[in-house]
Write a protein that holds these residues in place. Structure first.
Motif, mmCIF file in Angstrom:
data_model
loop_
_atom_site.group_PDB
_atom_site.id
_atom_site.type_symbol
_atom_site.label_atom_id
_atom_site.label_comp_id
_atom_site.label_asym_id
_atom_site.label_seq_id
_atom_site.Cartn_x
_atom_site.Cartn_y
_atom_site.Cartn_z
ATOM 1 N N SER A 129 0.822 -1.210 0.000
ATOM 2 C CA SER A 129 0.000 0.000 0.000
ATOM 3 C C SER A 129 0.856 1.260 0.000
ATOM 4 O O SER A 129 0.516 2.252 -0.641
ATOM 5 N N ILE A 130 1.962 1.221 0.696
ATOM 6 C CA ILE A 130 2.886 2.364 0.721
ATOM 7 C C ILE A 130 3.428 2.611 -0.679
ATOM 8 O O ILE A 130 3.497 3.757 -1.150
ATOM 9 N N ALA A 131 3.790 1.541 -1.368
ATOM 10 C CA ALA A 131 4.316 1.666 -2.733
ATOM 11 C C ALA A 131 3.275 2.248 -3.685
ATOM 12 O O ALA A 131 3.620 2.975 -4.617
ATOM 13 N N GLU A 132 2.020 1.976 -3.441
ATOM 14 C CA GLU A 132 0.938 2.477 -4.287
ATOM 15 C C GLU A 132 0.509 3.899 -3.914
ATOM 16 O O GLU A 132 -0.245 4.527 -4.652
ATOM 17 N N ASN A 133 0.942 4.385 -2.781
ATOM 18 C CA ASN A 133 0.512 5.693 -2.274
ATOM 19 C C ASN A 133 1.719 6.528 -1.884
ATOM 20 O O ASN A 133 1.898 6.891 -0.723
ATOM 21 N N ARG A 134 2.509 6.873 -2.859
ATOM 22 C CA ARG A 134 3.751 7.621 -2.634
ATOM 23 C C ARG A 134 3.510 9.049 -2.153
ATOM 24 O O ARG A 134 4.447 9.729 -1.747
ATOM 25 N N HIS A 135 2.267 9.508 -2.190
ATOM 26 C CA HIS A 135 1.975 10.871 -1.748
ATOM 27 C C HIS A 135 2.032 11.020 -0.226
ATOM 28 O O HIS A 135 2.112 12.128 0.288
ATOM 29 N N VAL A 136 1.980 9.897 0.510
ATOM 30 C CA VAL A 136 2.113 9.954 1.968
ATOM 31 C C VAL A 136 3.508 9.511 2.369
ATOM 32 O O VAL A 136 4.164 8.753 1.653
ATOM 33 N N GLN A 137 3.946 9.992 3.508
ATOM 34 C CA GLN A 137 5.263 9.625 4.021
ATOM 35 C C GLN A 137 5.071 8.620 5.154
ATOM 36 O O GLN A 137 4.576 8.969 6.227
ATOM 37 N N PHE A 138 5.425 7.385 4.896
ATOM 38 C CA PHE A 138 5.273 6.334 5.886
ATOM 39 C C PHE A 138 6.388 6.459 6.916
ATOM 40 O O PHE A 138 7.562 6.492 6.573
ATOM 41 N N GLU A 139 6.020 6.536 8.180
ATOM 42 C CA GLU A 139 6.996 6.669 9.258
ATOM 43 C C GLU A 139 7.405 5.301 9.810
ATOM 44 O O GLU A 139 8.579 4.983 9.834
ATOM 45 N N ARG A 140 6.417 4.536 10.307
ATOM 46 C CA ARG A 140 6.740 3.235 10.871
ATOM 47 C C ARG A 140 5.485 2.416 11.141
ATOM 48 O O ARG A 140 4.384 2.951 11.189
ATOM 49 N N PHE A 141 5.713 1.127 11.301
ATOM 50 C CA PHE A 141 4.664 0.181 11.658
ATOM 51 C C PHE A 141 4.963 -0.326 13.060
ATOM 52 O O PHE A 141 6.047 -0.851 13.320
#
Length: 153
Positions: free
Chosen positions: A80-92
């Motif tokens: 999902s992160i790869a498909e939504n590059r407009h958000v900045q993923f911090e951590r899981f």
């Protein structure tokens, strides 16, 4: 076994759910811009993030921390992160909502929980944790319950 199978089922269900709820989610998440920190950054915590189905509705540049008690969701989040590059993923963070101790006090502008509060053991404890991680003036939103609680600064 259930923890391993549930993510596969949820991937299929969330695409249908998101199509049906798209306009509602756009409306709910459209107000996020005004909740950013004074620096203009928006730090969002998604509680029981599942497969990351809400990512496409988040604002560009939004910094997302995901919390879920099921570690098997991580590989779906990566997709999902790869498909939504407009958000900045911090951590899981693998944790239950009732005990999000790895998330610092007052570190989040917004907490989002979708289809979560109806299926947890202790709603009161989760909401206490949400309040703890929200910075002054933050907001928690649940599109399932249409819950909006604004906290004074």
């Amino acid at each position: 076994m259930c923890k391993r199978c549930f993510p596969f089922l949820l991937v299929r269900l969330t695409s249908v759910y998101n199509k049906q709820m798209a306009s509602t989610k756009r409306g709910l998440f459209s107000s996020l811009q005004e909740l950013g920190s004074p620096s203009g950054k928006l730090c969002l915590l998604e509680l029981s993030c599942g497969t990351g189905a809400n990512f496409k509705f988040y604002l560009p540049g939004c910094r997302v921390t995901c919390v879920d008690p099921n570690p098997n969701f991580e590989k779906f989040l990566i997709k999902s992160i790869a498909e939504n590059r407009h958000v900045q993923f911090e951590r899981f963070v693998v944790a239950a909502g009732e005990n999000m101790h790895p998330v610092a006090d007052g570190s989040m502008d917004v907490v989002v929980c979708t289809l979560v509060l109806c299926s947890v053991e202790n709603q009161e404890r989760i909401l206490q944790e949400v309040r703890r991680v929200l910075r002054g003036g933050g907001k928690e939103e649940s599109d399932f319950l249409k819950l909006r609680m604004v906290h004074p600064p």
